[in-house]
Design a protein around this motif. Structure first.
Motif, PDB file in Angstrom:
ATOM      1  N   PRO A   1       0.832  -1.207   0.000  1.00  0.00           N
ATOM      2  CA  PRO A   1       0.000   0.000   0.000  1.00  0.00           C
ATOM      3  C   PRO A   1       0.871   1.264   0.000  1.00  0.00           C
ATOM      4  O   PRO A   1       1.964   1.275   0.567  1.00  0.00           O
ATOM      5  N   ASP A   2       0.363   2.327  -0.622  1.00  0.00           N
ATOM      6  CA  ASP A   2       1.191   3.533  -0.765  1.00  0.00           C
ATOM      7  C   ASP A   2       1.389   4.300   0.530  1.00  0.00           C
ATOM      8  O   ASP A   2       2.202   5.230   0.584  1.00  0.00           O
ATOM      9  N   PHE A   3       0.665   3.909   1.602  1.00  0.00           N
ATOM     10  CA  PHE A   3       0.868   4.584   2.888  1.00  0.00           C
ATOM     11  C   PHE A   3       1.950   3.898   3.727  1.00  0.00           C
ATOM     12  O   PHE A   3       2.251   4.340   4.846  1.00  0.00           O
ATOM     13  N   ILE A   4       2.521   2.814   3.231  1.00  0.00           N
ATOM     14  CA  ILE A   4       3.639   2.151   3.901  1.00  0.00           C
ATOM     15  C   ILE A   4       4.931   2.689   3.303  1.00  0.00           C
ATOM     16  O   ILE A   4       5.177   2.556   2.106  1.00  0.00           O
ATOM     17  N   HIS A   5       5.748   3.316   4.143  1.00  0.00           N
ATOM     18  CA  HIS A   5       6.988   3.936   3.683  1.00  0.00           C
ATOM     19  C   HIS A   5       8.181   3.217   4.327  1.00  0.00           C
ATOM     20  O   HIS A   5       8.553   3.521   5.468  1.00  0.00           O
TER      21      HIS A   5
ATOM     22  N   ALA B   1       7.458   6.487   9.883  1.00  0.00           N
ATOM     23  CA  ALA B   1       6.822   5.433   9.084  1.00  0.00           C
ATOM     24  C   ALA B   1       5.590   4.878   9.798  1.00  0.00           C
ATOM     25  O   ALA B   1       4.563   4.595   9.154  1.00  0.00           O
ATOM     26  N   THR B   2       5.673   4.724  11.121  1.00  0.00           N
ATOM     27  CA  THR B   2       4.530   4.237  11.894  1.00  0.00           C
ATOM     28  C   THR B   2       3.398   5.250  11.881  1.00  0.00           C
ATOM     29  O   THR B   2       2.224   4.894  11.720  1.00  0.00           O
ATOM     30  N   LEU B   3       3.747   6.519  12.045  1.00  0.00           N
ATOM     31  CA  LEU B   3       2.754   7.596  12.002  1.00  0.00           C
ATOM     32  C   LEU B   3       2.022   7.602  10.661  1.00  0.00           C
ATOM     33  O   LEU B   3       0.793   7.744  10.603  1.00  0.00           O
ATOM     34  N   ASP B   4       2.760   7.422   9.580  1.00  0.00           N
ATOM     35  CA  ASP B   4       2.167   7.414   8.242  1.00  0.00           C
ATOM     36  C   ASP B   4       1.279   6.187   8.022  1.00  0.00           C
ATOM     37  O   ASP B   4       0.279   6.248   7.294  1.00  0.00           O
ATOM     38  N   ALA B   5       1.660   5.056   8.637  1.00  0.00           N
ATOM     39  CA  ALA B   5       0.977   3.790   8.356  1.00  0.00           C
ATOM     40  C   ALA B   5      -0.320   3.608   9.141  1.00  0.00           C
ATOM     41  O   ALA B   5      -1.252   2.953   8.648  1.00  0.00           O
ATOM     42  N   ILE B   6      -0.401   4.160  10.351  1.00  0.00           N
ATOM     43  CA  ILE B   6      -1.542   3.876  11.231  1.00  0.00           C
ATOM     44  C   ILE B   6      -2.892   4.160  10.577  1.00  0.00           C
ATOM     45  O   ILE B   6      -3.783   3.293  10.588  1.00  0.00           O
ATOM     46  N   PRO B   7      -3.123   5.341   9.977  1.00  0.00           N
ATOM     47  CA  PRO B   7      -4.465   5.605   9.425  1.00  0.00           C
ATOM     48  C   PRO B   7      -4.879   4.594   8.364  1.00  0.00           C
ATOM     49  O   PRO B   7      -6.029   4.139   8.343  1.00  0.00           O
TER      50      PRO B   7
END
Length: 261
Positions: free
Chosen positions: A31-35, A48-54
């Motif tokens: 998914p594009d929200f996983i960095h 990366a965790t902040l970006d992934a949670i939502p």
């Protein structure tokens, strides 16, 4: 003619096998929200965790991950409250996983450990039944329950390993986890129908319960948080089983770090 047909079927079989093999080896797109992080730093893991949670909380159907907010509880919870009061809680749901914010996320590679320090605002709703004595009143009643917790801090340690699947791809696997939690900067408990026919007495009883909010939260929220974190770890393992190590991390892993299934 027969020889021509045999060669044709051989050729067709090879094509089918190649297509099937390609299908088998094809990875599920990330998914594009996983960095993925390219460095072992707290800053990268935290961001990366902040970006992934939502995105994860909304669900990832292709990885078998359902929506997590709200999280419905499929078990009854029994707890003991101050004053020899027994309370059961069922048909519950926990809202607020989407509010969780990582304060710090660390990786201790040599110990195969991830450490998450996060804070969240939670609302827990459900149906309660209560039996016992509070103040001068004997209670044997039931109603709706709601508890709100602000800024609950959770420290979660996840112990993992990396194993290779049948195709030789590495995947994270959770060995175990443990966590500690406080019960926030503020907490409010609301129970309807505590004393049947007397809202004033109900309000007084509720005030006593809220004056012991930390104990109430530990007894009431503790089992629910146990359930939520266990569920989240199962979901995390589904994520790890779907996506390879090389997809979710850009930090090369030495061969000695891979373990057997």
């Amino acid at each position: 003619m027969t020889k021509l047909l045999i060669n044709f079927y051989k050729y067709l079989t090879i094509i089918v096998l190649c297509v099937c093999l390609q299908d088998t080896l094809q990875l599920v797109p990330l998914p594009d929200f996983i960095h993925p992080c390219a460095e072992l730093t707290d800053e990268c893991y935290t961001k990366a965790t902040l970006d992934a949670i939502p995105g994860i909380v909304k669900g990832i159907p292709e990885a078998g991950i359902p929506s997590l907010d709200p999280l419905y509880l499929d078990k009854n919870i029994t707890m003991n409250l101050p004053g020899n009061v027994k309370m059961t809680f069922h048909n519950g749901k926990l809202s607020g996983l989407s509010t969780c914010i990582p304060d710090k996320v660390s990786s201790v590679r040599e110990k195969r450990t991830f450490i998450f320090d996060i804070h969240c605002n939670f609302t827990i709703k459900g149906h309660y039944a209560i039996v016992g004595r509070i103040l001068l009143f004997n209670l044997d009643t039931d109603g709706h329950a709601k508890i709100k917790i602000w800024n609950q801090h959770i420290r979660l340690e996840v112990f993992e390993k990396v194993v290779k699947d049948a195709n030789g791809e590495g995947h994270y696997k959770i060995n175990s986890y443990k966590y500690k939690a406080d019960y926030g900067t503020d907490l409010k408990l609301n129970l309807t129908n505590l004393f049947r026919g007397s809202p004033a007495i109900s309000a007084n009883i509720l005030e006593v319960l809220n004056s012991n909010s930390q104990l109430v939260a530990q007894e009431f929220g503790g089992p629910i948080l146990d359930y939520a974190i266990d569920y989240a770890m199962n979901v995390t393992q589904r994520f790890f089983s779907t996506y390879t190590y090389d997809q979710i991390s850009k930090v090369p892993l030495p061969e000695e770090f891979f373990e057997k299934q």
